[in-house]
Write a protein that holds these residues in place. Structure first.
Motif, mmCIF file in Angstrom:
data_model
loop_
_atom_site.group_PDB
_atom_site.id
_atom_site.type_symbol
_atom_site.label_atom_id
_atom_site.label_comp_id
_atom_site.label_asym_id
_atom_site.label_seq_id
_atom_site.Cartn_x
_atom_site.Cartn_y
_atom_site.Cartn_z
ATOM 1 N N ILE A 150 4.298 -82.367 -9.405
ATOM 2 C CA ILE A 150 2.883 -81.853 -8.727
ATOM 3 C C ILE A 150 3.286 -83.545 -8.056
ATOM 4 O O ILE A 150 3.190 -84.072 -8.481
ATOM 5 N N LYS A 151 1.713 -83.254 -6.662
ATOM 6 C CA LYS A 151 2.060 -84.657 -5.847
ATOM 7 C C LYS A 151 0.489 -84.316 -5.580
ATOM 8 O O LYS A 151 0.331 -83.498 -4.555
ATOM 9 N N THR A 157 -5.977 -88.789 -12.219
ATOM 10 C CA THR A 157 -6.849 -87.654 -13.391
ATOM 11 C C THR A 157 -5.982 -86.125 -13.796
ATOM 12 O O THR A 157 -5.012 -85.467 -14.687
ATOM 13 N N CYS A 158 -4.798 -86.494 -12.411
ATOM 14 C CA CYS A 158 -3.543 -85.686 -12.630
ATOM 15 C C CYS A 158 -2.580 -86.115 -13.449
ATOM 16 O O CYS A 158 -2.326 -85.678 -14.331
ATOM 17 N N LEU A 159 -2.552 -87.415 -13.791
ATOM 18 C CA LEU A 159 -1.284 -87.807 -14.233
ATOM 19 C C LEU A 159 -1.945 -87.883 -15.851
ATOM 20 O O LEU A 159 -1.578 -87.724 -16.765
ATOM 21 N N ALA A 160 -3.750 -87.955 -16.373
ATOM 22 C CA ALA A 160 -4.014 -87.627 -17.704
ATOM 23 C C ALA A 160 -3.748 -86.154 -18.139
ATOM 24 O O ALA A 160 -3.885 -85.973 -19.112
ATOM 25 N N LEU A 161 -4.098 -84.884 -17.053
ATOM 26 C CA LEU A 161 -3.373 -83.851 -17.371
ATOM 27 C C LEU A 161 -1.450 -83.727 -17.389
ATOM 28 O O LEU A 161 -1.490 -82.466 -18.550
ATOM 29 N N ASN A 185 6.292 -83.072 -13.870
ATOM 30 C CA ASN A 185 6.554 -84.025 -13.240
ATOM 31 C C ASN A 185 5.439 -83.997 -12.686
ATOM 32 O O ASN A 185 4.491 -83.434 -11.359
ATOM 33 N N MET A 186 5.187 -85.800 -12.551
ATOM 34 C CA MET A 186 4.343 -86.348 -11.272
ATOM 35 C C MET A 186 4.883 -87.023 -9.883
ATOM 36 O O MET A 186 5.566 -88.570 -10.728
ATOM 37 N N LEU A 235 4.160 -92.730 -12.002
ATOM 38 C CA LEU A 235 4.406 -91.736 -11.594
ATOM 39 C C LEU A 235 5.331 -90.944 -12.647
ATOM 40 O O LEU A 235 4.772 -91.621 -13.870
ATOM 41 N N HIS A 236 5.286 -89.431 -13.407
ATOM 42 C CA HIS A 236 5.260 -89.364 -14.475
ATOM 43 C C HIS A 236 6.947 -88.107 -13.586
ATOM 44 O O HIS A 236 6.668 -86.960 -13.798
#
Ligand code: NAD
Length: 477
Positions: free
Chosen positions: A175-176, A184-188, A203-204, A10-11
């Motif tokens: 964002i979930k 990919t979203c984590l990289a963004l 945050n993810m 998670l982020h």
């Protein structure tokens, strides 16, 4: 090509965080092998994300607009620098071809660039007051922390629209992304943080979708919801948002009609249609999905469509020469198998494809069905896969009624060389986006979204910034 799938997490609050919720496996749809694992967010993790987003909103909105825009431009530059590695990871978790994945990362960078500029134009106005000394000011302010939910078909572009739009307006975001395509979203998110977005502004989280949305949406911290996905998921999210009530942008499914009139260059339009239809294996919400072709040209049109479809090379997205990858998950494979069997049972002619490729991998070949009756399920149910149903028409007014008959209206297309017909199609087709003599209907500068059950609100364009702004009137004596 050998690619290592990154470590997942998670982020939250500017840092990677190991979730303490249920374990999630990420699968390469071309091999069905587990390529990554991550623990989802527990209720306590979601509360951490909410607290981080609240704090992050305070920090981010205090950053001067031109500085915020510079940070977003830096994030875009990082995406462009990393296009090769990000595209490869996207392929591993989603399945599309490498060249499509590269295109998606570059398009995502463009979205960041567009919003970086547009954020500077959140103009207000001054209204003449009824007194000689007073002033009425109208200012635009960020709406507040955003909860966003994105699906698996565009793991970079859909999150990019929401993250860049929210940040450009001065909002923070949780964002979930889809649990099927989280890297990919984590990289963004990491590109944003590296570019200088402060702690907690992006945050993810991951987890069981209904549980996460039921936790985040009612929270008093969250002021705005943005969801892209199925109509079913959208209804659940919209109901939660309505209860508060909170603003919600909903981008749901479509079932795009394509009307092809008898006066077109038949082979050229058939080839163009086939190429567009099988992009991302048809798993595109604005994909052309119901081809209404004039009875005088349906035979040569369908034959050329099938010829083009048969030339498409199927394979792992990372293999050179692959044009179309597998479907993204097993659910799509069974849904497509059922839709094709149903259409054939109801009298449709199978021109090519029509049977899943023996495993491993969720491969289904480009499939063309001609003379599909309106009673076939595929004519009303969004296929979201590599199947093109073609059906004849003779009267333009009558086919427009058929095209508009569904409860969805995301995109629609029309092909004709006649000016009056072109005007009529543009005006009469009921959709948020209409393509006339082409399939390109979306770019960073244009509003993207649907009408009817395809959703509400727009992403992209000036409307995409507007969605994250609120209006304040300041009355000064
Ligand atoms: P699904 O409804 O299980 O999930 C679609 C997306 O919505 C997923 O990312 C999921 O995490 C999310 N979601 C679902 N319920 C949710 C909830 N209560 N709260 C928060 N998020 C929720 O569908 P699926 O099996 O992944 O795809 C099925 C259909 O969805 C497709 O056939 C297509 O019609 C549609 N779809 C549309 C888009 C789009 O871009 N509009 C994208 C993917 C899927």
């Amino acid at each position: 090509m050998s690619v290592t799938y990154p470590e997942l997490s998670l982020h939250i609050g500017g840092k990677r965080l190991k979730g303490s919720g249920a374990r999630i496996d990420v699968i390469d749809p071309a091999t069905e092998k587990v390529i990554g694992q991550v623990s989802g967010a527990s209720a306590a993790d979601l509360d951490r994300a909410l607290a981080a987003a609240e704090k992050g909103f305070g920090l981010w909105r205090a950053v001067a607009v031109h500085q915020r825009c510079a940070i977003l431009r830096r994030a875009a530059a990082l995406l462009r620098e990393r296009v090769e590695s990000l595209a490869a990871v996207l392929v591993l978790e989603q399945g599309k071809s490498l060249s499509e994945a590269r295109g998606e990362i570059n398009a995502s960078a463009e979205v960041f660039e567009w919003f970086a500029e547009e954020g500077r134009r959140a103009y207000g106005r001054i209204i003449p007051d009824r007194t000689s000394t007073g002033r009425m000011l109208v200012v635009r302010e960020p709406v507040g922390p955003v909860a966003a939910f994105t699906p698996w078909n565009f793991p970079a572009l859909t999150p990019a629209r929401k993250i860049a739009g929210a940040l450009a307006a001065g909002c923070s975001i949780i964002i979930k992304p889809s649990e099927e395509t989280p890297a990919t979203c984590l990289a963004l998110i990491e590109a944003c943080v590296e570019a200088g977005v402060p702690e907690g502004a992006v945050n993810m989280v991951l987890g069981e979708p209904a549980t996460v949305s039921a936790h985040l949406i009612p929270s008093q911290v969250i002021r705005k919801i943005s969801f892209t996905g199925s109509t079913l998921g959208g209804r659940a999210v919209a109901a939660l948002a309505a209860r508060a009530p909170k603003r919600a942008t909903l981008e749901l499914g479509g079932h795009a009609p394509v009307i092809v009139c008898a006066d077109v260059d038949v082979e050229a339009v058939a080839r163009l249609s086939a190429k567009r239809k099988f992009r991302n294996a048809g798993q595109v919400c604005v994909s052309p999905t119901r081809f209404y072709v004039h009875a005088d040209i349906i035979e040569p049109f369908a034959a050329e469509f099938a010829r083009t479809a048969k030339e498409i090379t199927l394979g792992h997205g990372l293999e050179s020469g692959t044009v179309m990858g597998p479907l993204a998950n097993a659910r799509r494979l069974s849904a497509i198998t059922e839709l094709v069997a149903d259409a054939q049972a109801k009298g449709a002619r199978l021109l090519c494809g029509g049977k899943a490729v023996d495993g491993p991998g969720y491969f289904y070949p480009p499939t063309v069905l001609s003379h599909v009756p309106e009673c076939a399920a595929i004519m009303t149910q969004e296929p979201f896969g590599p199947v093109a149903p073609i059906t004849p028409f003779t009267d333009l007014d009558e086919v427009i009624v058929r095209a508009n008959a569904l409860e969805v209206g995301l995109s629609a297309f029309g092909f004709s060389r006649d000016a009056a017909t072109v005007n009529k199609l543009g005006s009469a087709l009921e959709a948020g986006m209409v393509g006339i003599n082409r399939f390109e209907i979306s770019q960073a500068e244009t509003p993207f979204g649907g009408i009817k059950e395809s959703g509400d609100g727009r992403e992209g364009g000036i409307e995409g910034l507007e969605a994250y702004l609120t209006t304040k009137t300041i009355s000064q004596a």
